[in-house]
Enzyme design. Structure first.
Site, PDB file in Angstrom:
ATOM      1  N   ARG B  13       0.834  -1.215   0.000  1.00  0.00           N
ATOM      2  CA  ARG B  13       0.000   0.000   0.000  1.00  0.00           C
ATOM      3  C   ARG B  13       0.864   1.258   0.000  1.00  0.00           C
ATOM      4  O   ARG B  13       0.489   2.280  -0.563  1.00  0.00           O
ATOM      5  CB  ARG B  13      -0.979  -0.006   1.176  1.00  0.00           C
ATOM      6  CG  ARG B  13      -0.292  -0.081   2.523  1.00  0.00           C
ATOM      7  CD  ARG B  13      -1.301  -0.167   3.644  1.00  0.00           C
ATOM      8  NE  ARG B  13      -0.650  -0.565   4.878  1.00  0.00           N
ATOM      9  CZ  ARG B  13      -1.009  -0.119   6.072  1.00  0.00           C
ATOM     10  NH1 ARG B  13      -2.010   0.710   6.210  1.00  0.00           N
ATOM     11  NH2 ARG B  13      -0.374  -0.539   7.150  1.00  0.00           N
ATOM     12  N   GLU B  61     -18.972   4.541   0.180  1.00  0.00           N
ATOM     13  CA  GLU B  61     -18.214   4.023  -0.966  1.00  0.00           C
ATOM     14  C   GLU B  61     -19.006   4.070  -2.271  1.00  0.00           C
ATOM     15  O   GLU B  61     -18.437   4.307  -3.338  1.00  0.00           O
ATOM     16  CB  GLU B  61     -17.754   2.592  -0.690  1.00  0.00           C
ATOM     17  CG  GLU B  61     -16.739   2.466   0.450  1.00  0.00           C
ATOM     18  CD  GLU B  61     -17.373   2.451   1.828  1.00  0.00           C
ATOM     19  OE1 GLU B  61     -18.616   2.403   1.927  1.00  0.00           O
ATOM     20  OE2 GLU B  61     -16.625   2.490   2.825  1.00  0.00           O
ATOM     21  N   ASP B 120      -8.520  -7.840  12.257  1.00  0.00           N
ATOM     22  CA  ASP B 120      -9.882  -7.323  12.061  1.00  0.00           C
ATOM     23  C   ASP B 120     -10.861  -8.430  11.685  1.00  0.00           C
ATOM     24  O   ASP B 120     -12.055  -8.285  11.858  1.00  0.00           O
ATOM     25  CB  ASP B 120      -9.900  -6.226  10.997  1.00  0.00           C
ATOM     26  CG  ASP B 120      -9.509  -4.871  11.575  1.00  0.00           C
ATOM     27  OD1 ASP B 120      -9.512  -4.742  12.812  1.00  0.00           O
ATOM     28  OD2 ASP B 120      -9.202  -3.954  10.797  1.00  0.00           O
TER      29      ASP B 120
END
Lengths: 281, 317
Positions: B13, B61, B120
């Site tokens: 990223r 989104e 997560d």
């Protein structure tokens, strides 16, 4: 400004086009199309600043986005008679290999259409994007969009409505076609929209309402007023009260003709109520 | 055997972020959008240098994808970024209608793809995104392997006309490709030559594939390693050329075996060169909480799994 009677002639011919297109393929959406005819004529023949030739980016001209793509018949008729593509092409509506898909698309490259629509609730986001691009490009022109009232049940609209006011997208005029009908019945029965003016205002928009959305003069006046209100920090919402199926007595005030074509007899009846003005395709 | 050196672990990223910073300077039409995950997407520098070319859409989104589509209409090149799960599954219809079907020049840049969002858990991971995106007509699907390649890919897609899905991840992984590499969309990279088996890997599985090849060599197995950074369009020629030589293939990806790179390879082989194939991928399952390394091990996405798959596939030749 074109004479009002000339514009009325376009309205009448557009109604004929809608009815004949839908009848020929025995499919399509006449109700909402007929209800929005005056709006489209006002927008394309009186309000929008358009360049001679179509280009996708639309720099230096006003843009329009149809979010409720199922009313494609009215848009196709308006675009054709405005010169975007040959009027004769209207006869190919919804047929195989046609650029006039059931719902508008860029896939087949129809001049005048800048994004596909049909799956509801996406048009306002796209209109906002185009409006933001105009701001970045220093282009003072306005972005117009049209949305069905039932379409506001799609949540993406409210994301977009929140975004537009939160980011001062004030070069956008979003019109809500409030005909109170959707496929399964009146909007207030299917899923109540409540007080749209208060909702948009609560989200920070400048709202005006046009009560007689099938009166050409009233629509033109409303759009001109909406235009005056742009550039003042808030996105503008015009709530347009229309009658679904307007101009054809047996199609009015009901959701029955949302997505149904007239049969031969019904077509003749409907056409008799809207005599030819500019010549059929 | 060619040796690859880990120049130090870095996250893919950050390669995206570095690419965006460079694009901010070189491409005035590039704009960025993000849905409340700026820090995770590493685009702070782009925003600092080009505040008017950044659009924060908040946790919305669907609206972000629509706005991105609209921005192209004014000639902009939007890079819309968020976690891969929210950049694909959550907004599949928006991407389908407003971007892909409409032929819009939007770059969907998806971080934290695969399992490695880790702790997560499954709600924030995604193992189906390659499948969803590759099934959209006209969509280009890219999954680079390290920091340098992700940066190069980010730069390359800005000059490519059409919708692109760029997929990368969160954890730091070995950075081993050249910093000055040329990124050619749709062009496979032959990393290691071999004769007994072809290992075709994408994304974070490319480095384990190289490690596996090294280990296999010690066992007397010569593995050819191909880095497929572009899953669609697929470089079929490179795949066929290699499998013609080796006679079998192992595909490796951080994705479900359904719909991923492996299936695309299988189709190519079925049509042109039927050959034994093994799939290193997740087995039609959701992920769970854990560290990135733990998850890669539990779900069999490591060099050991690749080596096991090679043994299985060579026995089937």
């Amino acid at each position: 400004m074109p004479k009002l009677e000339d514009l009325q002639d376009i309205v009448q011919q557009t109604r004929r086009d809608i009815l004949r297109m839908v009848h020929k393929v025995n499919s399509g959406h006449p109700g909402g199309s007929l209800g929005c005819t005056e709006f489209f004529v006002a927008l394309y023949h009186e309000i929008m600043e358009l360049k001679q030739d179509f280009d996708m980016d639309g720099d230096g001209e006003d843009l329009f986005f149809l979010s409720n793509g199922h009313i494609s018949p009215v848009w196709y008729s308006i675009l054709a008679r405005k010169g975007f593509f040959p009027v004769s092409e209207l006869s190919t509506f919804r047929e195989l290999d046609s650029r006039l898909q059931g719902h508008p698309t860029t896939h087949e490259g129809l001049p005048g259409v800048r994004v596909a629509s049909g799956s509801l609730g996406q048009g306002m986001s796209v209109a906002i994007g185009a409006a933001l691009a105009k701001k970045l490009n220093g282009d003072q022109h306005i972005v117009y969009s049209l949305h069905g009232d039932g379409e506001l049940q799609e949540g993406q609209n409210w994301e977009a409505i929140m975004y537009a006011s939160g980011n001062n997208v004030d070069n956008l005029i979003a019109t809500i076609d409030r005909n109170g009908q959707q496929i399964d019945g009146p909007t207030e029965e299917v899923l109540p929209l409540g007080n749209l003016r208060e909702k948009f205002e609560a989200f920070g928009w400048d709202v005006l309402e046009v009560k007689d959305g099938n009166n050409l003069e009233a629509v033109i006046k409303g759009l001109k007023e909406a235009k005056v209100r742009t550039g003042k920090g808030k996105p503008v919402c015009m709530i347009l009260d229309t009658v679904m199926g307007n101009g054809v007595d047996f199609m009015m005030h009901t959701h029955a003709w949302h997505g149904k074509a007239p049969n031969d007899e019904q077509l003749q009846d409907a056409l008799a109520q809207n005599p030819e003005t500019l010549g059929d395709y | 055997m060619k040796q690859y050196t880990d120049q130090g672990k870095k996250d893919t990223r950050s390669g995206y972020g570095a690419g965006m910073t460079e694009l901010g300077r070189s491409h005035p039409n590039v704009v960025a959008l993000c849905a409340d995950l700026v820090g995770s997407l590493k685009i702070e520098d782009f925003i600092a240098e080009n505040p008017d070319r950044f659009f924060q859409t908040g946790i919305a989104e669907a609206n972000m994808m629509g706005i991105a589509a609209g921005l192209t209409i004014g000639g902009k090149i939007p890079f819309a970024s968020t976690f891969a799960n929210f950049a694909t599954g959550r907004v599949y219809d928006q991407i389908r209608q407003s971007i892909a079907y409409s032929g819009k020049n939007v770059k969907i840049c998806a971080s934290h793809a695969g399992l490695t969002l880790g702790e997560d858990g499954a709600t924030h991971q995604i193992l189906e995104d390659i499948g969803m995106m590759k099934m959209l007509p006209g969509m280009t699907v890219i999954n680079p392997c390290d920091f340098n390649q992700t940066k190069a890919a980010t730069l390359a897609i800005a000059d490519h006309e059409g919708p692109v899905y760029l997929r990368f991840g969160r954890p730091k992984v070995p950075n081993f490709t050249p910093a000055d590499q040329k990124f050619e969309i749709g062009k496979a990279l032959l990393l290691q030559e071999g004769t007994d088996v072809t290992i075709i890997a994408t994304g974070h599985l490319v480095w384990p594939a190289l490690t596996a090849a090294e280990n296999l060599e010690k066992q007397g197995i010569s593995a050819e390693v191909i880095n497929i950074h572009t899953i669609k369009p697929l470089d079929e020629e490179a795949i066929l050329k290699s499998v013609e030589k080796t006679g079998c293939v192992v595909s490796a990806e951080e994705h479900n075996f359904l719909g991923g790179l492996g299936e695309s390879i299988a189709r190519t082989l079925a049509l042109h060169l039927p050959s034994p194939q093994e799939f290193v991928a997740t087995q039609d399952t959701f992920g769970e909480s854990g560290t990135a390394d733990q998850l890669m091990d539990k779900y069999g996405l490591n060099n050991k799994s690749i080596e096991d798959a090679v043994h299985r596939v060579t026995n089937r030749k």
